[in-house]
Structure formats: C-alpha cells, structure tokens
Design a protein around this motif. Structure first.
Motif, PDB file in Angstrom:
ATOM      1  N   PHE A  42       0.694  -1.183   0.075  1.00 36.48           N
ATOM      2  CA  PHE A  42      -0.173  -0.170   0.001  1.00 36.48           C
ATOM      3  C   PHE A  42       0.891   1.242   0.004  1.00 36.48           C
ATOM      4  O   PHE A  42       0.484   2.145   0.364  1.00 36.48           O
ATOM      5  N   THR A  44       2.649   4.003  -2.287  1.00 34.76           N
ATOM      6  CA  THR A  44       2.495   4.482  -3.748  1.00 34.76           C
ATOM      7  C   THR A  44       2.576   6.109  -3.702  1.00 34.76           C
ATOM      8  O   THR A  44       2.034   6.754  -2.635  1.00 34.76           O
ATOM      9  N   LYS A  48      -3.507   6.699  -9.009  1.00 34.24           N
ATOM     10  CA  LYS A  48      -4.120   5.490  -9.270  1.00 34.24           C
ATOM     11  C   LYS A  48      -3.179   4.444  -8.817  1.00 34.24           C
ATOM     12  O   LYS A  48      -1.867   4.192  -8.884  1.00 34.24           O
ATOM     13  N   THR A  50      -2.888   0.544  -6.227  1.00 36.70           N
ATOM     14  CA  THR A  50      -3.444   0.141  -4.722  1.00 36.70           C
ATOM     15  C   THR A  50      -1.767   0.327  -4.018  1.00 36.70           C
ATOM     16  O   THR A  50      -2.062   0.066  -2.618  1.00 36.70           O
TER      17      THR A  50
END
Length: 92
Positions: A42, A44, A48, A50
């Motif tokens: 998780f 990022t 956009k 996950t």
C-alpha cells in the motif's frame, strides 16, 4: 507520462552465480519520502493504483532466492535492480 526512455540490461555475475536485471527510466524518479518504503504493501506515490505491485514483486523475487533494489538516478528517473540465482538451487 508519455515519452522518455526505458532501458533494460542483463548481466551474469559469475562470482555469485546470479543474473542481474536492471531496468532504468528517464521519468520523474521515486519520491525520496517513500523510497525507503517502496516495497511495503500500500505504498504508492501515484494517484491511481493500490500500492501492491512492488510488494508482490518483492515477494516473488525473494521466494525465488533473489533480491530487488530501487534507487533514483543522479540526473532523472529511477533504476530497479533484480538479482536472481542462475541455477535451480535458488528456489525456496
């Protein structure tokens, strides 16, 4: 973003019986704030997604006896290095 350059190189490392795969781009690089955590689930820096892709990649590589590292390039972009065992003895 569109444009830029993607470079893939491979190298056999005789001393460790490994194959090194390096993938570099000329993009914006990885946000230095998340770079130490880039392989955690998780995580990022993108709008956009996950944040699971690199953590899954890390697990797959690790489970095959390899390792992965990411770094920002000095001028632009980032490079990922993947080391994998060259023989069949690397499977866990």
């Amino acid at each position: 973003e569109s444009g830029g350059r993607l470079t893939v190189s491979t190298q056999y490392l005789l001393e460790n019986n490994e194959v090194l795969i390096s993938v570099s781009d000329t993009g914006t690089g990885i946000d230095p704030a998340i770079l130490p955590h880039i392989f955690e689930p998780f995580t990022t820096g993108k709008e956009k997604g996950t944040g699971l892709g690199l953590s899954i990649s890390y697990e797959l590589i690790f489970n095959h006896g390899g390792r992965i590292q990411a770094e920002n390039n000095p001028n632009a972009g980032a490079t990922f290095h993947v080391w994998l065992p060259a023989g069949n003895g690397g499977m866990k």
